[in-house]
Design an enzyme around this catalytic site. Structure first.
Site, short mmCIF file in Angstrom:
data_model
loop_
_atom_site.label_atom_id
_atom_site.label_comp_id
_atom_site.label_asym_id
_atom_site.label_seq_id
_atom_site.Cartn_x
_atom_site.Cartn_y
_atom_site.Cartn_z
CB THR A 52 -47.24 -28.08 -26.60
OG1 THR A 52 -45.62 -28.42 -27.63
CG2 THR A 52 -46.87 -28.12 -25.47
CG HIS A 93 -56.51 -17.99 -12.10
ND1 HIS A 93 -57.90 -18.48 -12.08
CD2 HIS A 93 -55.62 -17.92 -11.18
CE1 HIS A 93 -57.49 -19.09 -10.58
NE2 HIS A 93 -56.63 -19.33 -10.39
#
Length: 521
Positions: free
Chosen positions: A440, A492
């Protein structure tokens, strides 16, 4: 044996759709690949075609019903279309067969006299949250020849722009809802004659036609005649009508003319004279003016909101930052941009370099190119990179396929195409399905640094930002360099911190030395 008609396979980002319109009724004969039903999702309208030739025997999902991916919508079987249709009509009406046959003969004679079978052109079936729409534009005039499935009109709602297409080859016989008219779901917009075309046009030349160009609901602003849909856009963008060139009949300003003026920026109102600020400064300010405006949230915006919250609630999302010196890429771009444009007929931008660098980094770090499916990890042996595109309706993410094998020119050409089709609302479901990674670019809007949010089920997203000259220490000296901050948000649960940092450093190194992209080092 009956053949099932199923809804398309929706991508992960689309949970369900609604049946917008059936183009066939039970008992109608259909040909292979003929359009049968349309499914509207929060992003696009999908067309469902007949898998085989036959007769539509069952409709199992009515217009307005919510359907899931691959749900059975109806069935196609063998047999006579007219027989099933007649039986159904006789059962529902209870009319004697002889009387029914007389009425059908009369109808056939009328159709023959008028040049062909007539149809009612109806507005689409609106979802429950949409009460009405506005006839924005008629693309065809009365008597003008059209092909089956060619767009006749656009209906604007508070959520989407819906296209009304021709039911067959022929021509409009009469327009009953002018531009600017408010219409409800399935309201009759016009009558349509099969096989009309130019022959029918000549027959209607001598009588007034309720055409979109008749200007029945037009308004004269200054010395310009403005269509209703154009008036709405002019008011929204606060444009000077006198600066808009009308291409309609008699210089009439159409919606397309206003859209062109908005894009070009050629119709902005001129700044007031120097005395105006002083006058404004002395004008009394009305106390207590605390205006509010409430508008419905679009379906696309609702979906964006739901998925962003879902991403933050389900992913263990962290962001790591770095910065890249854009000196080498900017020099390379300045040196070859003219040659590149002549060779490929497309401008050389920055996104092509970022996509190629990300593709190489994804090959080196397969965890970043993976996705999470429940308790499983799916490793992708290819690189499909989604590129976020901003549209008037919200942010969409079309996907570049197999970016590892794409050339920079291919990337740039595809991104320009995505942007244009995104603004025009022409992106299809296939364009946005899948994707293993997303990029983006907030820098196009001036963002210096931001934290992008992951696009599930992907596990990472790269954020580009504004290029800004900053003083940097280079070989013990302070130099002004064009720098860009990069942000990598990652899940994560899947990606360890060291791998995320190394992935981002790899992109930085490839961009600061573009030759490494060519040498694969």
């Amino acid at each position: 044996m009956a053949i099932e008609i199923k809804a398309p396979t929706f991508p992960e980002s689309v949970a369900e759709g609604s049946v917008a319109a059936w183009h066939k009724k039970p008992g109608d004969k259909v040909e292979r690949d003929e359009l049968i039903v349309e499914i509207e999702t929060d992003k696009v309208v999908l067309e469902v075609v007949a898998p085989e030739a036959g007769t539509l025997t069952d409709v199992m999902a009515e217009e307005g019903d919510t359907v899931a991916s691959d749900q059975v919508l109806g069935k196609i079987g063998e047999g006579s279309a007219s027989g099933g249709s007649d039986k159904k009509e006789e059962k529902s009406s209870g009319e004697p067969k002889a009387e029914k046959a007389d009425q059908q003969d009369e109808k056939k004679e009328e159709q023959k006299a008028s040049g062909g079978k007539q149809h009612d052109v109806k507005a689409p079936s609106f979802p429950e949250s949409i009460q009405e729409g506005t006839v924005a534009t008629w693309h065809k005039k009365v008597g003008e020849a059209v092909k089956r499935d060619e767009v006749l009109a656009d209906i604007e709602t508070d959520k989407v722009v819906l296209e009304v297409v021709a039911p067959a080859d022929g021509a409009l016989a009469e327009i009953k809802a002018e531009e600017g008219s408010q219409v409800e779901s399935e309201a009759i917009l016009a009558t349509f004659t099969e096989g009309g075309g130019s022959d029918y046009a000549s027959a209607t030349d001598n009588r007034p036609a309720a055409s979109a160009d008749d200007g029945a609901s037009d308004e004269k602003i200054g010395d310009k005649i403005v269509a209703p849909a154009a008036r709405k856009l002019i008011a929204e963008h606060d444009l000077d009508v006198a600066k808009i060139e009308g291409t309609g009949k008699g210089g009439r300003v159409l919606k397309e003319d206003v859209q062109k003026a908005v894009k070009d920026g050629s119709a902005k109102k001129a700044a007031k004279a120097s005395s105006a600020p002083a006058k404004a400064a002395t004008a009394p300010v009305a106390e207590g003016e605390r205006t509010e405006k409430r508008v419905p949230m679009t379906r696309l915006r609702q979906t964006i909101a739901k998925r962003l919250v879902q991403a933050q609630q389900t992913a263990a999302m962290l962001t790591t930052y770095n910065e890249v010196d854009m000196t080498e890429i900017m020099a390379l771009r300045a040196q070859y941009k003219d040659t590149f444009q002549k060779a490929h007929d497309i401008k050389l931008g920055f996104m092509g370099f970022f996509v190629k660098a990300a593709s190489e980094a994804l090959k080196r770090f397969p965890d970043v190119n993976a996705s999470i499916d429940g308790t499983d990890i799916v490793y992708h042996g290819y690189q499909d990179i989604g590129v976020a595109v901003s549209t008037d309706r919200g942010l969409v993410v079309p996907v570049l396929r197999d970016t590892d094998s794409m050339k920079i020119a291919d990337v740039e050409r595809k991104i320009v195409d995505f942007g244009k089709r995104g603004r025009d609302g022409k992106l299809g479901m296939d364009d946005m399905m899948g994707g293993t990674f997303t990029i983006t670019n907030g820098g196009t809007f001036g963002s210096l640094m931001s934290t992008p949010i992951i696009n599930p089920p992907q596990t990472a997203i790269l954020g580009m930002h504004k290029i800004q000259d900053r003083p940097m220490a280079v070989n013990g000296k302070v130099e002004i360099r064009p720098m860009m901050y990069l942000a990598l948000s990652y899940d994560h649960r899947m990606i360890d911190g060291k791998d995320a940092v190394r992935f981002l450093v790899t992109i930085k190194e490839l961009l600061e030395d573009p030759a490494r992209l060519l040498l694969d080092i």
